[in-house]
Design an enzyme around this catalytic site. Structure first.
Site, PDB file in Angstrom:
ATOM      1  N   SER A 141       0.866  -1.184   0.000  1.00  0.00           N
ATOM      2  CA  SER A 141       0.000   0.000   0.000  1.00  0.00           C
ATOM      3  C   SER A 141       0.903   1.235   0.000  1.00  0.00           C
ATOM      4  O   SER A 141       2.099   1.128   0.316  1.00  0.00           O
ATOM      5  CB  SER A 141      -0.903   0.008   1.235  1.00  0.00           C
ATOM      6  OG  SER A 141      -0.113   0.233   2.400  1.00  0.00           O
ATOM      7  N   ASN A 143      -6.848 -10.762  -2.432  1.00  0.00           N
ATOM      8  CA  ASN A 143      -5.957  -9.967  -1.578  1.00  0.00           C
ATOM      9  C   ASN A 143      -6.177 -10.278  -0.099  1.00  0.00           C
ATOM     10  O   ASN A 143      -7.323 -10.271   0.366  1.00  0.00           O
ATOM     11  CB  ASN A 143      -6.225  -8.480  -1.768  1.00  0.00           C
ATOM     12  CG  ASN A 143      -5.886  -7.989  -3.154  1.00  0.00           C
ATOM     13  OD1 ASN A 143      -5.500  -8.763  -4.027  1.00  0.00           O
ATOM     14  ND2 ASN A 143      -6.026  -6.699  -3.362  1.00  0.00           N
ATOM     15  N   ASP A 150      -0.694  -1.534  -4.198  1.00  0.00           N
ATOM     16  CA  ASP A 150      -2.087  -1.802  -3.831  1.00  0.00           C
ATOM     17  C   ASP A 150      -2.834  -0.473  -3.645  1.00  0.00           C
ATOM     18  O   ASP A 150      -2.349   0.400  -2.919  1.00  0.00           O
ATOM     19  CB  ASP A 150      -2.063  -2.597  -2.508  1.00  0.00           C
ATOM     20  CG  ASP A 150      -3.415  -3.132  -2.118  1.00  0.00           C
ATOM     21  OD1 ASP A 150      -4.244  -3.397  -3.001  1.00  0.00           O
ATOM     22  OD2 ASP A 150      -3.636  -3.313  -0.894  1.00  0.00           O
ATOM     23  N   GLU A 199      -9.964  -0.458 -10.530  1.00  0.00           N
ATOM     24  CA  GLU A 199     -11.064  -0.763  -9.616  1.00  0.00           C
ATOM     25  C   GLU A 199     -12.326   0.004  -9.993  1.00  0.00           C
ATOM     26  O   GLU A 199     -12.285   1.173 -10.337  1.00  0.00           O
ATOM     27  CB  GLU A 199     -10.664  -0.408  -8.176  1.00  0.00           C
ATOM     28  CG  GLU A 199     -11.802  -0.607  -7.183  1.00  0.00           C
ATOM     29  CD  GLU A 199     -11.370  -0.447  -5.729  1.00  0.00           C
ATOM     30  OE1 GLU A 199     -10.201  -0.724  -5.417  1.00  0.00           O
ATOM     31  OE2 GLU A 199     -12.211  -0.053  -4.921  1.00  0.00           O
ATOM     32  N   HIS A 204     -12.565  -4.358   3.378  1.00  0.00           N
ATOM     33  CA  HIS A 204     -11.254  -4.600   3.991  1.00  0.00           C
ATOM     34  C   HIS A 204     -11.418  -4.772   5.494  1.00  0.00           C
ATOM     35  O   HIS A 204     -12.319  -4.193   6.097  1.00  0.00           O
ATOM     36  CB  HIS A 204     -10.325  -3.408   3.740  1.00  0.00           C
ATOM     37  CG  HIS A 204      -9.941  -3.248   2.304  1.00  0.00           C
ATOM     38  ND1 HIS A 204     -10.203  -2.107   1.591  1.00  0.00           N
ATOM     39  CD2 HIS A 204      -9.305  -4.082   1.454  1.00  0.00           C
ATOM     40  CE1 HIS A 204      -9.734  -2.238   0.363  1.00  0.00           C
ATOM     41  NE2 HIS A 204      -9.191  -3.433   0.251  1.00  0.00           N
TER      42      HIS A 204
HETATM   43  P1  13P Z   1      -7.976  -7.537   4.069  1.00  0.00           P
HETATM   44  O1  13P Z   1      -7.151  -6.636   4.903  1.00  0.00           O
HETATM   45  O2  13P Z   1      -9.398  -7.527   4.448  1.00  0.00           O
HETATM   46  O3  13P Z   1      -7.414  -8.931   4.022  1.00  0.00           O
HETATM   47  O4  13P Z   1      -7.946  -6.957   2.572  1.00  0.00           O
HETATM   48  C1  13P Z   1      -6.729  -6.831   1.896  1.00  0.00           C
HETATM   49  C2  13P Z   1      -6.876  -6.096   0.618  1.00  0.00           C
HETATM   50  O5  13P Z   1      -7.878  -6.175  -0.058  1.00  0.00           O
HETATM   51  C3  13P Z   1      -5.760  -5.269   0.158  1.00  0.00           C
HETATM   52  O6  13P Z   1      -6.067  -4.539  -0.976  1.00  0.00           O
END
Ligand code: 13P
Length: 287
Positions: free
Chosen positions: A49, A229, A84, A135, A177
């Site tokens: 990220s 992910n 990400d 996205e 998430h």
């Molecule tokens: P989580 O943190 O819910 O596993 O999601 C990760 C994600 O989608 C990163 O883009």
């Protein structure tokens, strides 16, 4: 050598399994994921990220660390290093720094602006041989301070973005998430099927992989999801193992904690989480 995620995800979609994207935060995290992928002969995507990139002192450091590990750990499975939820500028910086894949998250822009920015990035990524994820429909929950509500993507907007020449598409289907709330309605397979119908063979991405029940994961893969992910689950496993180690009081006779020993249980916990996910996603032995 880092590779684009394009081929591994096309193979996954064809073979009806998914490649895991596991987000990294530090050296231990990265090493655990790479060693597990190699042991299980699974392709893997390392997610970074923008916040984690900053924490690790910048994208160049991340690229240097990962490339060094690929060589020194003698990693032979395909590995992609992927930004990400990138901003437009973040994508440009990662492309420059040596990432092999980027995600442009234009889901919070009006669709016209998402299309315009994605179009520019398609041209740059094609030129440099990187894969590009886009996205549509924001993924709910909180990531790096950005909170979304978990919308379902509009299938026509998905087609508009897919047709720009991106390599894989994250479509919101009620996924979020972080931990799922008690009253979570589950994934919208209706939306997923409608998106798939519009975008054809484009590999689809499921964000928010933490806490989605195994049967939903399998159904999503059967409907075209080829990349899943996972972030929070590794964080929880790491924190819990570290907490237990500290509570066990394993310092060195009053000298304090050896940092390598302190971080080792967390690193093992990440390996176990990654292994479980790779088995569930069906990517073991596919490298
Ligand atoms: P989580 O943190 O819910 O596993 O999601 C990760 C994600 O989608 C990163 O883009």
């Amino acid at each position: 050598m880092l590779v684009s995620a394009r081929d591994m995800l096309e193979k996954a979609r064809e073979g009806k399994y998914a490649v895991g994207q596991f987000n990294i935060n530090n050296l231990e995290w990265t090493k655990s994921i790479l060693l597990t992928a190699e042991e299980l002969k699974s392709p893997v995507i390392l997610g970074v990220s923008e916040g984690a990139g900053k924490y690790m002192t910048g994208y160049k450091t991340v690229v240097g660390m990962v490339n060094g590990m690929l060589e020194e750990l003698k990693i032979t499975v395909p590995v992609a290093l992927h930004l990400d939820h990138g901003s437009y500028d973040g994508c440009l910086k990662c492309i420059e720094a040596g990432f092999s894949s980027v995600m442009f998250d234009g889901s919070h822009y009006p669709i016209e602006e998402n299309v315009a920015k994605t179009t520019e990035l398609v041209a740059i990524c094609k030129d440099k041989g990187l894969s590009l994820e886009a996205e549509v429909g924001s993924i709910g929950g909180e990531e790096d301070g950005v909170v979304g509500a978990g919308e379902c993507a509009d299938p026509d907007e998905c087609k508009a973005i897919a047709d720009l020449g991106i390599d894989f598409l994250a479509a919101g289907i009620g996924n979020i998430h972080g931990k799922y709330p008690e009253n979570w309605a589950g994934l919208s397979f209706e939306t997923l099927a409608a998106v798939k119908e519009k975008v054809g063979d484009m590999p689809l991405v499921l964000h928010g992989g933490t806490g989605i029940p195994a049967d939903m994961i399998k159904k999503a893969i059967s409907l075209g999801v080829a990349k899943i992910n996972v972030n929070t689950e590794c964080q929880l496993a790491f924190a819990e193992a570290t907490r237990k180690y500290i509570e066990a009081g394993k310092d060195q006779q009053g000298k304090g904690f050896d940092p390598r020993k302190l971080l080792a249980p967390g690193a093992e916990a990440i390996k176990a989480t990654v292994k479980e996910k790779m088995e569930l996603f069906g990517s073991v032995g596919k490298a």
